[in-house]
Design an enzyme around this catalytic site. Structure first.
Site, PDB file in Angstrom:
ATOM      1  N   GLY A  94       0.754  -1.240   0.000  1.00 51.87           N
ATOM      2  CA  GLY A  94       0.000   0.000   0.000  1.00 51.87           C
ATOM      3  C   GLY A  94       0.784   1.288   0.000  1.00 51.87           C
TER       4      GLY A  94
ATOM      5  N   CYS B   5     -15.203   4.384 -27.923  1.00 52.45           N
ATOM      6  CA  CYS B   5     -16.495   5.073 -27.925  1.00 52.45           C
ATOM      7  C   CYS B   5     -17.079   5.157 -26.519  1.00 52.45           C
ATOM      8  CB  CYS B   5     -17.454   4.353 -28.859  1.00 52.45           C
ATOM      9  SG  CYS B   5     -16.691   4.088 -30.450  1.00 52.45           S
TER      10      CYS B   5
ATOM     11  N   TYR C 184     -10.660   5.452 -11.802  1.00 50.95           N
ATOM     12  CA  TYR C 184     -10.517   6.119 -10.496  1.00 50.95           C
ATOM     13  C   TYR C 184     -10.363   7.622 -10.613  1.00 50.95           C
ATOM     14  CZ  TYR C 184      -8.534   1.413  -9.653  1.00 50.95           C
ATOM     15  OH  TYR C 184      -8.291   0.082  -9.609  1.00 50.95           O
TER      16      TYR C 184
ATOM     17  N   TYR D 176      -0.375  -1.430 -12.216  1.00 55.65           N
ATOM     18  CA  TYR D 176      -1.800  -1.327 -12.514  1.00 55.65           C
ATOM     19  C   TYR D 176      -2.020  -0.669 -13.882  1.00 55.65           C
ATOM     20  CZ  TYR D 176      -1.736  -2.486  -7.598  1.00 55.65           C
ATOM     21  OH  TYR D 176      -1.474  -3.110  -6.408  1.00 55.65           O
TER      22      TYR D 176
ATOM     23  N   ARG E 239      -6.733   3.404 -15.371  1.00 53.32           N
ATOM     24  CA  ARG E 239      -6.779   4.117 -14.093  1.00 53.32           C
ATOM     25  C   ARG E 239      -7.455   5.496 -14.187  1.00 53.32           C
ATOM     26  NH1 ARG E 239      -3.105   5.581 -11.306  1.00 53.32           N
ATOM     27  NH2 ARG E 239      -3.931   4.884  -9.316  1.00 53.32           N
TER      28      ARG E 239
ATOM     29  N   GLY F  20       3.460  -3.410  -3.983  1.00 55.89           N
ATOM     30  CA  GLY F  20       3.279  -3.595  -5.426  1.00 55.89           C
ATOM     31  C   GLY F  20       3.613  -2.307  -6.143  1.00 55.89           C
TER      32      GLY F  20
END
Ligand code: LLP
Length: 418
Positions: free
Chosen positions: A239, A343, A316, A371, A312, A275
Site C-alpha cells: 500500500g 467510444c 478512479y 496497474y 486508471r 506492489g
C-alpha cells in the site's frame, strides 16, 4: 524522474531513446526500466537492515514474467491472489516457499495448487475460508500454513476504491472476531498458524495508518499469546503510495524504519506486500497523437492509446503525468484533453494538460508500471500493447503486441446448417 529522463530534449528510458523504441516496436507500448524495479526492491531490502523480513512483491501490480524474474533473482517473495498468479511466479523462477496467497475467494483448486507448490502462507479472509482450507489440506494429507487477515478498521486516507481496512470493506476478518477464529484454527489438524496480516489500502501517502494498523495487530497478538497461540510473522500488507503528482509519500526506507522501531522488542519476522511502490514509477506508457481536434470549448489530442490499455484515469479519475517524448522549446502551450479512440466519454488518459503538440507526436504517460498493462482489456477489439524492458543500452521485448486474430482465437462460429 528516476530512469526516464530527457537527454538533449529527447525522453530516454535508461540509455535508450523512447522515440527509437516507438519506431521499432510501434505504439502504444509499455516501457519498463529494469534498474528502476531493482532499485525500489533494494530500497526495501536495505531498510530492513537485517531484521528478519520477507518482501513479497504484490504480483497484481505488474505480473509480466520478466518483471517477476528480475525480482525473483533479487530474492523477492511474492504476494499472489490467484492460481494464475502462482503459475506466473513459478514460470518466472520464483521461490514458492516465499509466496503468500492473499485474496478473499480462493477456490478449492487454487488451494490445492498452493499446497502442492508448498507456498509459505495462506492469508485467510473469512471463517468459511478457514474451514475450506482445513478440509482441503486434510484431504491432500497436508497441513496448510496460515495467517488470518484482520480488518483493523483503520482509515487509510486514500481513494475509496482502493481503501480496504475499514469495517464497510469486504476484506479480512473484523478484529473483534479474529481471536475466536484463531482459537478455532488452533484446534484444526489441517492448518498450522504462523502469522497475522492486514492490508488497509493502496496509495497510502503517510506512515500513520500503517502504524495504527500494526498497533491493532499487536493488541491481538498479545491476546493470542495469553491463549498459548504464538506467531512467527506479522504481515503489514502493501500500500505504500508513490508520487504521481503533488503527493509526497514516504520512501520505503521511511516506512520500514518506523515499522522496525515498532517491532524492536518483538521477536517477529516482518512481511510486507508492496506492489505499486516497486513497479509504478519503473514504467511509462507511450502513445502517438493521431489527430488534434477542437470544438468551441475544448481541444483534444486523440491518441492511439486508450482506456483499454490504461484504465486508471477512467476508473478512479486517477491523474498520471503526461509528457512529450520530444521536449518542446515553445513556451506557448495549449490545453488539451488526451483521449483515446474508444467510444466512451470515460476514455481519456488525462484532462486539461498544457502541451505544445501536433499530430504524429509521441506522448509518455508516467507512473504506468503498476496497474497499467495488468488492468488492460481488449475492449473495442483492440489488441493489447507490447511490453518492453530496458536494461542500460539494451531493450528486451517482454510481451509481444497482440494480434487481432489472438483476440478471437477461442471463439467459434455456430455450426453451419448443411
Ligand atoms: N496486498 C494486498 C492484499 C492487496 O490487496 C494489494 C493491492 C497489495 C498488497 C499491493 O498494494 P500496493 O502496494 O500496490 O498499493 N488498481 C488500483 C490498486 C488496487 C490495489 C489492490 N490491492 C490502482 O490502480 O490504483
Amino acid at each position: 524522474m528516476g530512469y526516464f529522463n530527457y537527454q538533449d530534449g529527447q525522453l530516454f528510458a535508461e540509455e535508450v531513446s523512447v522515440a527509437s523504441l516507438a519506431k521499432q516496436f510501434g505504439t502504444p507500448c509499455f516501457i519498463y526500466s529494469k534498474a528502476a524495479i531493482e532499485e525500489q526492491y533494494k530500497a526495501y531490502e536495505k531498510a530492513f537492515n537485517g531484521h528478519p523480513s520477507l518482501i513479497c512483491y504484490a504480483v497484481k501490480a505488474n505480473s509480466n514474467l520478466a518483471v517477476l524474474n528480475v525480482l525473483s533473482k533479487l530474492g523477492a517473495g511474492f504476494d499472489i491472489v490467484s492460481g494464475g498468479e502462482l503459475d506466473r511466479v513459478l514460470a518466472a523462477g520464483g521461490n514458492p516457499q516465499k509466496v503468500i496467497f492473499s485474496g478473499l475467494g480462493k477456490t478449492k483448486d487454487e488451494i490445492i495448487s498452493g499446497l502442492e507448490a508448498k507456498i509459505h502462507c495462506f492469508n485467510i479472509e473469512s471463517e468459511a475460508e478457514l474451514h475450506r482450507i482445513n478440509e482441503v489440506a486434510k484431504t491432500q494429507n497436508q497441513i496448510a500454513p496460515i495467517s488470518i487477515r484482520v480488518n483493523p478498521d483503520v482509515d487509510a486516507e486514500t481513494h475509496p476504491y482502493i481503501s480496504t481496512g475499514l469495517k464497510e470493506n469486504k476484506f479480512g476478518v473484523p478484529i473483534a472476531s479474529a481471536l475466536s477464529l484463531y482459537k478455532q484454527a488452533a484446534d484444526m489438524t489441517g492448518v498450522h498458524i504462523i502469522g497475522i496480516d492486514a492490508h488497509i489500502g493502496s496509495q497510502l501517502t503517510s506512515i500513520k495508518p500503517f502504524l495504527n494498523s500494526i498497533d491493532c495487530l499487536f493488541v491481538l497478538l498479545d491476546q493470542l499469546k495469553t491463549e498459548g497461540i504464538s506467531l512467527s510473522h506479522v504481515d503489514i500488507g502493501g500500500g505504500l503510495g508513490i508520487k504521481y503528482d503533488q503527493e509526497e509519500p514516504p520512501e520505503p526506507s521511511d516506512l520500514i524504519n518506523s515499522v522496525r522501531e515498532k517491532f524492536a522488542d518483538r521477536n517477529l519476522k516482518i512481511v510486507i506486500e508492496p506492489g505499486r511502490s516497486i513497479a509504478a514509477n519503473a514504467g511509462i506508457f507511450v502513445t502517438r497523437i493521431e489527430y488534434l481536434k477542437s470544438n468551441n470549448t475544448k481541444s483534444f489530442a486523440i491518441v492511439d492509446g486508450a482506456m483499454n490499455d490504461l484504465i486508471r484515469p477512467a476508473l478512479y479519475s486517477a491523474w498520471q503525468d503526461i509528457i512529450p517524448v520530444k521536449r518542446s522549446t515553445n513556451t506557448e502551450l495549449k490545453r488539451y484533453d488526451i483521449v483515446g479512440p474508444i467510444c466512451e466519454s470515460a476514455d481519456f488518459l488525462g484532462k486539461d494538460r498544457q502541451l505544445d503538440v501536433k499530430s504524429g507526436d509521441l506522448l509518455a504517460v508516467r507512473s504506468a508500471g503498476a496497474y497499467g498493462f495488468v488492468m488492460s482489456s481488449n475492449y473495442n477489439s483492440r489488441p493489447r500493447a507490447p511490453e518492453l524492458m530496458v536494461e542500460g543500452y539494451n531493450t528486451h521485448l517482454v510481451r509481444d503486441r497482440e494480434t487481432v486474430s489472438d483476440l478471437y482465437r477461442n471463439e467459434h462460429l455456430l455450426p453451419s446448417e448443411e
